[in-house]
Design an enzyme around this catalytic site. Structure first.
Site, short mmCIF file in Angstrom:
data_model
loop_
_atom_site.label_atom_id
_atom_site.label_comp_id
_atom_site.label_asym_id
_atom_site.label_seq_id
_atom_site.Cartn_x
_atom_site.Cartn_y
_atom_site.Cartn_z
N ARG A 1 41.96 72.08 -33.29
CA ARG A 1 42.59 73.32 -33.74
C ARG A 1 41.92 74.59 -33.20
O ARG A 1 41.89 75.62 -33.89
CB ARG A 1 42.67 73.40 -35.27
CG ARG A 1 43.46 72.32 -35.91
CD ARG A 1 44.95 72.35 -35.54
NE ARG A 1 45.57 71.14 -36.05
CZ ARG A 1 45.64 69.99 -35.37
NH1 ARG A 1 45.21 69.91 -34.12
NH2 ARG A 1 46.19 68.93 -35.91
N SER B 1 48.46 74.04 -42.96
CA SER B 1 47.17 73.76 -43.59
C SER B 1 46.33 75.03 -43.61
O SER B 1 46.19 75.70 -42.60
CB SER B 1 46.41 72.69 -42.81
OG SER B 1 47.15 71.50 -42.82
N GLU C 1 41.86 77.31 -41.17
CA GLU C 1 42.73 77.06 -40.01
C GLU C 1 43.67 78.26 -39.88
O GLU C 1 43.94 78.74 -38.78
CB GLU C 1 43.52 75.77 -40.19
CG GLU C 1 44.38 75.44 -38.99
CD GLU C 1 44.99 74.04 -39.04
OE1 GLU C 1 44.30 73.09 -39.48
OE2 GLU C 1 46.15 73.90 -38.64
C1 LIG Z 1 55.13 74.35 -42.59
C2 LIG Z 1 54.09 74.43 -41.51
C3 LIG Z 1 53.53 73.24 -41.01
C4 LIG Z 1 52.56 73.30 -40.01
N1 LIG Z 1 52.03 72.12 -39.54
C5 LIG Z 1 51.11 72.16 -38.55
C6 LIG Z 1 50.56 70.95 -38.02
O1 LIG Z 1 50.90 69.85 -38.43
N2 LIG Z 1 49.64 71.04 -37.03
C7 LIG Z 1 49.25 72.23 -36.53
O2 LIG Z 1 48.42 72.24 -35.62
N3 LIG Z 1 49.73 73.40 -37.02
C8 LIG Z 1 50.65 73.38 -38.01
N4 LIG Z 1 51.15 74.56 -38.51
C9 LIG Z 1 50.65 75.84 -37.98
C10 LIG Z 1 51.49 76.42 -36.84
O3 LIG Z 1 52.69 75.70 -36.70
C11 LIG Z 1 50.73 76.36 -35.52
O4 LIG Z 1 49.44 76.87 -35.61
C12 LIG Z 1 51.51 77.13 -34.42
O5 LIG Z 1 51.00 76.76 -33.18
C13 LIG Z 1 51.40 78.64 -34.60
O6 LIG Z 1 52.18 79.28 -33.62
P1 LIG Z 1 52.60 80.81 -33.76
O7 LIG Z 1 53.35 81.21 -32.55
O8 LIG Z 1 53.28 81.02 -35.04
O9 LIG Z 1 51.16 81.53 -33.71
P2 LIG Z 1 50.58 82.67 -34.68
O10 LIG Z 1 50.48 82.14 -36.06
O11 LIG Z 1 51.32 83.93 -34.50
O12 LIG Z 1 49.11 82.84 -34.08
C14 LIG Z 1 48.15 81.81 -34.20
C15 LIG Z 1 46.93 82.15 -33.33
O13 LIG Z 1 47.30 82.08 -31.96
C16 LIG Z 1 46.94 83.27 -31.27
N5 LIG Z 1 47.99 83.49 -30.25
C17 LIG Z 1 49.33 83.50 -30.47
N6 LIG Z 1 50.00 83.69 -29.32
C18 LIG Z 1 49.06 83.80 -28.34
C19 LIG Z 1 49.13 84.03 -26.93
N7 LIG Z 1 50.30 84.17 -26.28
N8 LIG Z 1 47.97 84.09 -26.23
C20 LIG Z 1 46.77 83.97 -26.86
N9 LIG Z 1 46.65 83.75 -28.20
C21 LIG Z 1 47.78 83.68 -28.93
C22 LIG Z 1 46.89 84.35 -32.34
O14 LIG Z 1 46.00 85.39 -32.01
C23 LIG Z 1 46.39 83.57 -33.56
O15 LIG Z 1 44.98 83.48 -33.53
C24 LIG Z 1 52.14 74.54 -39.50
C25 LIG Z 1 52.71 75.74 -40.00
C26 LIG Z 1 53.67 75.68 -40.99
C27 LIG Z 1 54.27 76.96 -41.50
#
Ligand SMILES: Cc1cc2nc3c(=O)[nH]c(=O)nc-3n(C[C@H](O)[C@H](O)[C@H](O)COP(=O)(O)OP(=O)(O)OC[C@H]3O[C@@H](n4cnc5c(N)ncnc54)[C@H](O)[C@@H]3O)c2cc1C
Length: 258
Positions: free
Chosen positions: A142, A184, A254
């Site tokens: 992660r 999480s 996380e």
């Molecule tokens: C119901 C639910 C279930 C989930 N289950 C899982 C799971 O099983 N496994 C898992 O790993 N995650 C899970 N997640 C978390 C989430 O899905 C992941 O972390 C996802 O990758 C986040 O993507 P995002 O675009 O929303 O990023 P954001 O939440 O907007 O950002 C997350 C991080 O990424 C950085 N970031 C975003 N875009 C960029 C970019 N272009 N360049 C550099 N840095 C960047 C941000 O600065 C921040 O630190 C879950 C979330 C939810 C709501």
């Protein structure tokens, strides 16, 4: 580039936050160094005073398949990539199902399920305009140290999308709460589960305002409605303190608090 007002109480998956001006990057823009890049806010808890934020505009939502190399823009929603992989019979992308967010967020978090992680299948990431091979990027459970803004990701693809694996992973996640959350809240400490520790210190189901440690899955901080950053942060800090006091384990968030 242009500014857009984003109401994080609606946009973020945990539905916490206030309206904030976010800088939207377009293709060809120089990437500012003094702003924090965010994705689609599925792993974010946004405070009342976050640092200046930026986001990739729709210009970065695309997929191109050429000579068995797939290039994906970092604003592409994960669901679109999964559908594309299914349609084009690409193996390795099955775990993306039910993993909400953008491809940029996925690579920054090295998002995954069980032993399946995005870094297992990607080849290189374009960071601040330069392609960097994955071997040169420090990454682990992660996290990935990108040191910049990811705009595109390259995959060397193979055929053989597995519907069986897809079904298995969907079933595995059927126990997750349906209430608003950011997934999480804590990373699992080595050899243990954050959810188990939260239960052991008696905080499963504990609520403050509209925020609650889920009764369904203890490591999910859920929002029943008008949950606030303050209540969310209070519950996170409470878990950290209790788990440290009782087990000597320092839980690491996380969810990204900004
Ligand atoms: C119901 C639910 C279930 C989930 N289950 C899982 C799971 O099983 N496994 C898992 O790993 N995650 C899970 N997640 C978390 C989430 O899905 C992941 O972390 C996802 O990758 C986040 O993507 P995002 O675009 O929303 O990023 P954001 O939440 O907007 O950002 C997350 C991080 O990424 C950085 N970031 C975003 N875009 C960029 C970019 N272009 N360049 C550099 N840095 C960047 C941000 O600065 C921040 O630190 C879950 C979330 C939810 C709501």
């Amino acid at each position: 580039m242009y500014f857009k007002t984003i109401d994080f109480s609606k946009f973020s998956s945990i539905k916490v936050g206030v309206p904030i001006e976010v800088l939207m990057l377009e293709r060809g823009d120089e990437i500012p160094q003094d702003r924090l890049i965010i994705g689609h806010a599925n792993n974010l808890l946004v405070s009342l005073n976050p640092p200046p934020l930026m986001m990739l505009s729709k210009d970065f939502s695309f997929m191109e398949l050429e000579d068995e190399v797939l290039t994906v823009g970092c604003a592409t929603p994960t669901g679109k990539l999964l559908s594309f992989a299914k349609k084009n019979d690409l193996v390795g992308f099955e775990f993306i199902s039910k993993l909400p967010g953008s491809i940029g967020g996925m690579v920054a978090m090295n998002a995954g399920v069980k032993s399946y992680e995005i870094f297992n299948i990607l080849d290189a990431i374009k960071i601040d305009g330069v392609w960097v091979e994955k071997e040169k990027i420090e990454h682990g459970y992660r996290f990935a140290k990108l040191h910049g803004v990811a705009t595109e990701v390259r995959f060397n693809i193979k055929r053989g999308f597995s519907k069986v694996l897809l079904e298995e992973l969907v079933t595995l996640r059927s126990n997750q709460p349906k209430t608003a959350s950011a997934g999480s809240a804590f990373k699992n400490p080595e050899g243990d589960y954050a959810g188990r520790l939260i239960e052991e210190v008696g905080l499963k189901g504990v609520r403050r305002g509209a925020m609650q440690w889920s009764e369904v899955h203890a490591n999910f901080l859920v929002n029943h409605g008008e949950g606030t950053f303050e209540d969310a942060k209070y519950l996170i800090d409470l878990v950290k303190k209790r788990v440290l006091d009782k087990f000597g384990v320092e839980l690491i968030e996380e969810v990204q608090i900004v």
